[in-house]
Design a protein around this motif. Sequence first.
Motif, short mmCIF file in Angstrom:
data_model
loop_
_atom_site.label_atom_id
_atom_site.label_comp_id
_atom_site.label_asym_id
_atom_site.label_seq_id
_atom_site.Cartn_x
_atom_site.Cartn_y
_atom_site.Cartn_z
N ASP A 20 76.96 -66.62 -21.10
CA ASP A 20 78.32 -66.74 -20.58
C ASP A 20 78.38 -66.17 -19.17
O ASP A 20 77.93 -65.04 -18.93
N GLY A 73 82.95 -67.19 -30.66
CA GLY A 73 81.56 -67.47 -30.32
C GLY A 73 80.72 -67.69 -31.56
O GLY A 73 80.98 -67.09 -32.62
N ARG A 104 74.15 -73.88 -33.71
CA ARG A 104 74.87 -74.89 -32.93
C ARG A 104 74.91 -76.23 -33.67
O ARG A 104 73.91 -76.66 -34.25
N SER A 148 88.46 -68.90 -20.28
CA SER A 148 87.04 -69.22 -20.40
C SER A 148 86.38 -69.17 -19.04
O SER A 148 86.96 -69.64 -18.05
N LYS A 193 83.20 -70.34 -18.83
CA LYS A 193 82.08 -71.27 -18.98
C LYS A 193 82.62 -72.70 -18.87
O LYS A 193 83.25 -73.21 -19.80
N ASP A 209 81.32 -75.52 -19.22
CA ASP A 209 80.86 -76.43 -20.28
C ASP A 209 81.75 -76.37 -21.51
O ASP A 209 81.73 -77.30 -22.33
N ASN A 210 82.49 -75.28 -21.67
CA ASN A 210 83.34 -75.13 -22.86
C ASN A 210 84.71 -75.79 -22.71
O ASN A 210 85.43 -75.97 -23.70
N PHE A 258 85.44 -78.82 -24.90
CA PHE A 258 85.58 -78.41 -26.30
C PHE A 258 87.01 -77.97 -26.58
O PHE A 258 87.63 -78.40 -27.56
N TYR A 259 87.55 -77.13 -25.72
CA TYR A 259 88.92 -76.66 -25.91
C TYR A 259 89.93 -77.79 -25.69
O TYR A 259 90.95 -77.88 -26.40
#
Length: 204
Positions: free
Chosen positions: A32, A130, A136, A163, A165, A167-168, A171-172
């Motif tokens: 992270d 997390g 994963r 966040s 990151k 890349d996340n 997802f959110y």
Amino acid sequence: MTCMSITNTPQPATLDDAASISRTLARAFAGDPMMDWFFPGGASREPDLVRYFATIFTRQYGRHGVCERTGSAAAFWVAPEGQEKAVPDAETVAELEEILGDRAPLFREAVQAAAEQGPKEPHWYLAVVGADPAARGEGHGAALLRSGLAKADAAGLPVYLESSKPDNLPFYEHFGFTVLAEVQLPGGGPALWVMRREPVPAGR
């Protein structure tokens, strides 16, 4: 051939779970950007991350938040009624500063910068979620997210998170979050994205 069950059903987390939860989150946040900034390389990095997550769980979120875990993940939420109590007290701050060492001033500045973006309306806050990278694709993080969001929806309240990151973010966004602001942390720190999700009415 024996099939191993994937224990990704959220369960309440208790203070007795601190050791396993802190190890799981240390692995989850190993890449992270914000944790990399607070805990730069070195042999002590993972133990320091374990201590960090153990401290915030046992002294803050495990006492005043809504904490859940699966076999390979954990999430710390704060409902409106717990938000004043979940602020770290002087002893917690001192413990965190000991763990962070010379990065403690950067940590204080980052916390302040994030707090300035904080919502004024009643809300649920997702402080930490997390999953162990070894798990994963098994749905642990998604299961914890759905569980907390269902509680916020039942209360008719929005949810906020930050966040660091990028890349996340998708997802959110898949779960209904939208980016409200991008904050550049002081002292040369990484970017932090503030996200919000509207409550979903029952039956939708």
